[in-house]
Design a protein around this motif. Structure first.
Motif, short mmCIF file in Angstrom:
data_model
loop_
_atom_site.label_atom_id
_atom_site.label_comp_id
_atom_site.label_asym_id
_atom_site.label_seq_id
_atom_site.Cartn_x
_atom_site.Cartn_y
_atom_site.Cartn_z
N ILE A 38 0.84 -1.23 0.13
CA ILE A 38 -0.14 -0.27 -0.16
C ILE A 38 0.84 1.30 0.10
N ASP A 39 2.12 1.06 0.96
CA ASP A 39 2.47 2.15 0.73
C ASP A 39 3.77 3.06 -0.81
N LEU A 97 2.29 1.83 -3.12
CA LEU A 97 0.85 1.84 -4.31
C LEU A 97 0.76 3.25 -4.18
N THR A 98 0.85 4.25 -2.69
CA THR A 98 0.38 5.40 -2.36
C THR A 98 1.83 6.34 -3.45
N GLN A 99 2.58 5.39 -3.71
CA GLN A 99 3.42 6.85 -4.29
C GLN A 99 3.44 6.56 -5.60
N SER A 154 0.91 5.78 -7.11
CA SER A 154 -0.82 7.44 -6.63
C SER A 154 0.65 9.10 -7.21
N ALA A 155 1.32 8.79 -6.41
CA ALA A 155 1.63 11.08 -6.63
C ALA A 155 2.89 10.61 -7.75
#
Length: 124
Positions: A67-68, A70-72, A74-75
């Protein structure tokens, strides 16, 4: 107004054309793209995005939580989309506006080209 090496005057930063030998000569005719005036800023932005991508590689290499990562992702995706939107705006203001000044079939071709670019951006 400034004068380039050929002695043709241009409005600084506007892409405005001037009459020369009976025809309109614009920055676009001189091979100057719409992003030219912001080139250094664009390169800085792209280097920052490149750093984000390298960070993603490190995260995977270091087995960071999914998830971490995936967050990056997305950014990074948002940063690229923002860059693309800015580039598209500059294309419209410069290349499409240039075609509009000249008139004729070129404007239709540039509008179609921009429309296709927008469609590609929407698919991503």
């Amino acid at each position: 107004m400034t004068t380039d090496a050929t002695g043709i005057g241009t409005e600084s930063g506007t892409g405005a054309g001037t009459e020369h030998d009976g025809g309109i000569v614009t920055d676009h005719d001189r091979g100057i793209h719409g992003y030219h005036h912001q080139k250094a800023e664009h390169l800085k932005r792209l280097r920052r995005i490149e750093g984000q991508i390298r960070g993603l590689q490190r995260m995977v290499d270091e087995d960071v939580y999914c998830i971490d990562i995936l967050t990056q992702v997305s950014a990074s995706t948002k940063a690229l989309q923002s860059f693309a939107l800015q580039l598209l705006e500059e294309h419209l203001r410069h290349c499409v506006a240039d075609a509009a000044v000249k008139g004729g079939d070129e404007i239709d071709a540039k509008v179609e080209e921009a429309t296709k670019a927008i469609a590609r951006m929407l698919r991503t």
